[in-house]
Every structure is written in structure tokens, then in C-alpha cells.
Write a protein that holds these residues in place. Structure first.
Motif, PDB file in Angstrom:
ATOM      1  N   GLU A 182       0.914  -1.137   0.563  1.00 58.19           N
ATOM      2  CA  GLU A 182      -0.500  -0.088   0.290  1.00 58.19           C
ATOM      3  C   GLU A 182       1.162   1.257   0.092  1.00 58.19           C
ATOM      4  O   GLU A 182       1.436   1.371   1.185  1.00 58.19           O
ATOM      5  CB  GLU A 182      -0.942  -0.014   1.584  1.00 58.19           C
ATOM      6  CG  GLU A 182      -2.096   1.523   1.200  1.00 58.19           C
ATOM      7  CD  GLU A 182      -2.333   1.274   2.513  1.00 58.19           C
ATOM      8  OE1 GLU A 182      -3.987   1.390   2.428  1.00 58.19           O
ATOM      9  OE2 GLU A 182      -1.767   1.488   3.218  1.00 58.19           O
ATOM     10  N   SER A 215       1.361   5.456  -0.254  1.00 56.82           N
ATOM     11  CA  SER A 215       0.124   6.494   0.167  1.00 56.82           C
ATOM     12  C   SER A 215       1.095   7.655  -0.135  1.00 56.82           C
ATOM     13  O   SER A 215       1.923   7.802   0.705  1.00 56.82           O
ATOM     14  CB  SER A 215      -1.418   6.171   1.833  1.00 56.82           C
ATOM     15  OG  SER A 215       0.073   6.014   2.880  1.00 56.82           O
ATOM     16  N   GLU A 216       0.589   8.778  -0.117  1.00 57.29           N
ATOM     17  CA  GLU A 216       1.348  10.905  -0.198  1.00 57.29           C
ATOM     18  C   GLU A 216       0.260  11.447   0.238  1.00 57.29           C
ATOM     19  O   GLU A 216      -1.004  11.372  -0.594  1.00 57.29           O
ATOM     20  CB  GLU A 216       1.684  10.618  -1.640  1.00 57.29           C
ATOM     21  CG  GLU A 216       2.266  11.676  -1.293  1.00 57.29           C
ATOM     22  CD  GLU A 216       3.758  11.856  -2.945  1.00 57.29           C
ATOM     23  OE1 GLU A 216       4.722  11.901  -2.811  1.00 57.29           O
ATOM     24  OE2 GLU A 216       2.824  10.992  -3.509  1.00 57.29           O
ATOM     25  N   CYS A 262      -4.107  11.734  -0.843  1.00 58.68           N
ATOM     26  CA  CYS A 262      -4.132  11.575  -1.961  1.00 58.68           C
ATOM     27  C   CYS A 262      -4.722   9.479  -1.310  1.00 58.68           C
ATOM     28  O   CYS A 262      -4.467   9.150  -0.078  1.00 58.68           O
ATOM     29  CB  CYS A 262      -3.557  10.905  -2.879  1.00 58.68           C
ATOM     30  SG  CYS A 262      -2.998  12.499  -3.425  1.00 58.68           S
ATOM     31  N   GLU A 263      -5.884   8.488  -2.687  1.00 59.64           N
ATOM     32  CA  GLU A 263      -6.151   7.876  -1.745  1.00 59.64           C
ATOM     33  C   GLU A 263      -4.634   7.167  -1.635  1.00 59.64           C
ATOM     34  O   GLU A 263      -4.187   7.077  -2.811  1.00 59.64           O
ATOM     35  CB  GLU A 263      -7.148   6.790  -2.629  1.00 59.64           C
ATOM     36  CG  GLU A 263      -8.330   7.445  -1.679  1.00 59.64           C
ATOM     37  CD  GLU A 263      -8.910   7.148  -0.553  1.00 59.64           C
ATOM     38  OE1 GLU A 263      -8.640   6.166  -0.488  1.00 59.64           O
ATOM     39  OE2 GLU A 263      -9.329   8.081   0.013  1.00 59.64           O
ATOM     40  N   PRO A 264      -5.042   5.508  -1.345  1.00 59.63           N
ATOM     41  CA  PRO A 264      -3.784   4.763  -1.393  1.00 59.63           C
ATOM     42  C   PRO A 264      -3.642   3.740  -3.253  1.00 59.63           C
ATOM     43  O   PRO A 264      -5.167   4.205  -2.514  1.00 59.63           O
ATOM     44  CB  PRO A 264      -3.762   4.233  -0.176  1.00 59.63           C
ATOM     45  CG  PRO A 264      -4.800   4.374   0.433  1.00 59.63           C
ATOM     46  CD  PRO A 264      -6.003   4.979   0.151  1.00 59.63           C
ATOM     47  N   TYR A 267      -1.941   0.860  -4.589  1.00 56.38           N
ATOM     48  CA  TYR A 267      -2.220  -1.231  -4.118  1.00 56.38           C
ATOM     49  C   TYR A 267      -1.162  -1.715  -5.553  1.00 56.38           C
ATOM     50  O   TYR A 267      -0.915  -1.291  -6.512  1.00 56.38           O
ATOM     51  CB  TYR A 267      -2.806  -1.472  -4.711  1.00 56.38           C
ATOM     52  CG  TYR A 267      -3.772  -1.327  -2.905  1.00 56.38           C
ATOM     53  CD1 TYR A 267      -4.783  -0.179  -2.931  1.00 56.38           C
ATOM     54  CD2 TYR A 267      -3.666  -1.774  -1.328  1.00 56.38           C
ATOM     55  CE1 TYR A 267      -5.244   0.350  -1.454  1.00 56.38           C
ATOM     56  CE2 TYR A 267      -4.340  -0.897   0.004  1.00 56.38           C
ATOM     57  CZ  TYR A 267      -5.089   0.134  -0.168  1.00 56.38           C
ATOM     58  OH  TYR A 267      -5.560  -0.257   0.818  1.00 56.38           O
TER      59      TYR A 267
END
Length: 192
Positions: free
Chosen positions: A72, A74-75, A78-80, A82
Motif C-alpha cells: 500500500e 500513500s502520499e 490522496c487515496e492509497p 496498491y
């Protein structure tokens, strides 16, 4: 020995791989990935659990059962995203047991041996070092080392899974017999 897999982002088809039971698996994300990484595992591909301490671009683990892995990423807010999912299945473990240590007299030899089991037969065999062996690629070579030597037996099954054990061959010096100084015995004069 470790098996490596490389993944791309974002979503793509599921990869499938096999590793030998007890073998380390390392999964690496492309170097272009940015953000916070958390590797996850799942036994059913529905419920995902973070892998403890797996927050770098490469995650190494020794699977103990069939498992799925993904990262996963993430930043900020924002939505992660995959990574691709890798489906890891296990080949059965190979086991090998070399015979007990043996002792040979200097200049002589004896047969090495052992037994392989588990895995997926047939097995191939390799003994090392080759010094003093009649062959290295058979189960029962004759060992005639000049010094005490530990020989390593590696059994490999048809799927490439391996196991290793050892057998020591102790070399003892040939006995030296000394009956003392030569003496002439003359029995004709009654002198002994």
C-alpha cells in the motif's frame, strides 16, 4: 537463497510464484515509487494485514503457508495505491540426513551415504568437497581422504528445492609395528 519479484504500479494482473518451504522471498517495488510504503499480507485475498516492519521498497519474508502480498503506497491526503498482488505458494520442503561419522585408516576408503525425503522426487545429489571422492553426483560415493574431512551432501528435488547435511570421515594413521632390534637365534649350539 532468496527469490525476488519486481512489481509495477498501479493495478495490474496478479502474479503467481512458488517458493520452497523455508526459503526467503523478497519482493521489490520499482525505484520510481514515492510515498509511504506499507506491505500487507492476506491468506484469503480479502482481509489484508500490515506486515510488521515492512515499510521499505523491498520486503523479505519466509512464508509458512500459501499467502498473497501487496504494498500500500500513500502520499499526503490522496487515496492509497496498491501494488500488483503476488500469490505465493509453497513447494514441499526437502529433508536430507547424511549417515553418521565414519573412521578410515590412512590410505583406505569407505562409503558415504544418506537419505533424502519430502519435496518432490526424484532427487539429485551433490557431495562437496570433491577431494577424495569416487564421484560427487551419486548418493553413495566412496570417500578416501588423506586427512579428516567433513563432506556436505546437498539433495535437490525435481522442483529445485534443496537441503544439506554433513558426514565426517576421520582419517587415522596406519599402525606402525616395531618388534625391536633384530636378533639372530642359533639353536644348533643350544644357544638362544
Amino acid at each position: 537463497m532468496a527469490f525476488f519479484a519486481l512489481f509495477t504500479l498501479p493495478y495490474a494482473a496478479q502474479a503467481q510464484t512458488f517458493v520452497c518451504d523455508g526459503e526467503e522471498l523478497c519482493i521489490t517495488l520499482p525505484s520510481s515509487v514515492r510515498g509511504t510504503i506499507q506491505w500487507e499480507s492476506s491468506a484469503d485475498m480479502m482481509t489484508w494485514t500490515p506486515v510488521s516492519g515492512a515499510t521499505m521498497d523491498t520486503m523479505c519474508t519466509v512464508p509458512t503457508m500459501e499467502m498473497w502480498y501487496r504494498a500500500e503506497i500513500s502520499e499526503g491526503d490522496c487515496e492509497p495505491l496498491y501494488s500488483d498482488t503476488i500469490h505465493v505458494m509453497l513447494h514441499p520442503a526437502v529433508s536430507v540426513m547424511a549417515n553418521a561419522a565414519i573412521t578410515v585408516c590412512e590410505g583406505n576408503g569407505d562409503t558415504l551415504g544418506g537419505m533424502a525425503s519430502g519435496g518432490t522426487p526424484p532427487f539429485s545429489y551433490n557431495w562437496s568437497p570433491a577431494t577424495g571422492l569416487s564421484a560427487t553426483n551419486i548418493m553413495n560415493p566412496v570417500a578416501s581422504p588423506v586427512v579428516t574431512t567433513t563432506y556436505w551432501l546437498t539433495a535437490t528435488d525435481s522442483l529445485g528445492c534443496t537441503a544439506t547435511d554433513s558426514q565426517m570421515v576421520s582419517v587415522v594413521s596406519a599402525p606402525v609395528v616395531d618388534a625391536g632390534v633384530d636378533t639372530t637365534i642359533n639353536c644348533s649350539n643350544g644357544i638362544v
